[in-house]
Design a protein around this motif. Sequence first.
Motif, PDB file in Angstrom:
ATOM      1  N   VAL A 164      -3.923  -4.295   0.044  1.00  0.00           N
ATOM      2  CA  VAL A 164      -2.388  -3.824  -0.066  1.00  0.00           C
ATOM      3  C   VAL A 164      -1.656  -4.805  -0.735  1.00  0.00           C
ATOM      4  N   ILE A 198       1.397   4.510   2.491  1.00  0.00           N
ATOM      5  CA  ILE A 198      -0.176   3.826   2.407  1.00  0.00           C
ATOM      6  C   ILE A 198      -0.806   3.815   3.884  1.00  0.00           C
ATOM      7  N   CYS A 257      -4.114   2.547   6.058  1.00  0.00           N
ATOM      8  CA  CYS A 257      -5.244   1.816   5.829  1.00  0.00           C
ATOM      9  C   CYS A 257      -6.130   1.840   6.971  1.00  0.00           C
ATOM     10  N   THR A 280       0.680  -6.285   7.049  1.00  0.00           N
ATOM     11  CA  THR A 280       1.174  -5.008   6.569  1.00  0.00           C
ATOM     12  C   THR A 280       2.592  -4.720   7.274  1.00  0.00           C
ATOM     13  N   ILE A 303       3.548   2.054   5.905  1.00  0.00           N
ATOM     14  CA  ILE A 303       2.273   1.716   6.001  1.00  0.00           C
ATOM     15  C   ILE A 303       1.615   1.912   7.404  1.00  0.00           C
ATOM     16  N   CYS A 317      -1.589   1.992   9.906  1.00  0.00           N
ATOM     17  CA  CYS A 317      -3.046   1.295  10.063  1.00  0.00           C
ATOM     18  C   CYS A 317      -3.652   2.143  11.179  1.00  0.00           C
TER      19      CYS A 317
END
Length: 410
Positions: free
Chosen positions: A245, A258, A260, A275, A281, A283
Amino acid sequence: MEQTIALLESIAQADGCLRAHLERGDLASAGTLAGELPPAIQTVAERLARRASLPSLPESIPADASGLGGWLDQLGHWLWHALWYAENLRIEQPASLKPRCALDRQFLSWIEEIRVLPQEKLFSRIQKHFLAQSPEDQQALEVYFKTFTFWGSLDREAGDFTIWQNKAESFYAHWRDYLWLYQRLEDYRSRQLLFGIVNNWYRQDYLTLSLAVENAWPDYFDPDLMPCDENEVLVDLGAYNGDTVLEYMKVYGRYKKIYCYEITPATFRLLRQVTQKFPQIECRMKGAGKERGQMFISANPASTSANVLTGQGNIPVEVVSIDEDIAEPITFIKMDIEGAEQSALLGCSRHIQREHPKLAISVYHNNEDIWKIPRMIDEICPGYRFWLRYHGGNRYPTEISLLAVYGQTI
């Protein structure tokens, strides 16, 4: 062209049988089989005559079968040039019909060498080149392969050279796939790298590999080949501690969302810390595979980045297919998941077929990903174009990324 290539492959199979007969001293069978080949050879030559410049056809079959060895050498030279041209015609790259530089000739020469050798001979040559290295280099590789076991074992004292047997098997069974990949690669930087990889495996050649190191851009990213903007939806499989990232931010800096994915709990906590300062983003502590299920972490003592998923263990991990886990359209998929890339790729197939995302995939975690993953992409969605980039050292090739972009010339 498919019929021509099928005919060439049948000639190649007959060529292999001929050589086996000669090795056994069965001259009668060799002579009979050789007599059946000229019509097929002539047919291929006529089909390709208008579109490719082939070497001279093999001379007449010698009356004495004991002279077939020299005739087979002529046949081999003609045959593999014919395959080269036919493969190029099939994938519609007329500019590549003839070898254009020394690298093309070197790669073709390597193909001609390995395709006629039995698997045992290939192993013997690979082992010989390894044992010709300095004791320090041999020891360094042995330690490395004991730490990272993706490719096979190596223990000189125990007489275990499994890793080199695996390389020999790969060359023996898949030389056509290496030739296919070489022709499909879009630039000579990629072709130089592929030749460096196979030459390292085959001859322990460090120099050619060192010439292919990428210095301009980090792993997975190349703005010339893979431009990104504010509409990017990136899926980072094997997000580790957020390093990818951060590299993406340095190279591009713009995105829409994004995702992850990371499997190791301690590393996942680091990922979230890194992040959390960036918006949009998400995760997810999950593994990626062909379908939903559960697997277990097998920890690598050297580095958590090399942890893999196995069928049993103490730390369970949910595994999902990206097709099921992400509903919105995807524009970019990166994978570095320690040998699970093939399974994860199958789990992304609907996104790939529908949205044609850019793909950046590690292809060094076993002995077949280097050619198998491009083949899989080509089967899932024809029309992708391929590049290879390298960020590893020169003793043994790792950190190899396949970049794949759908559609017309960049």
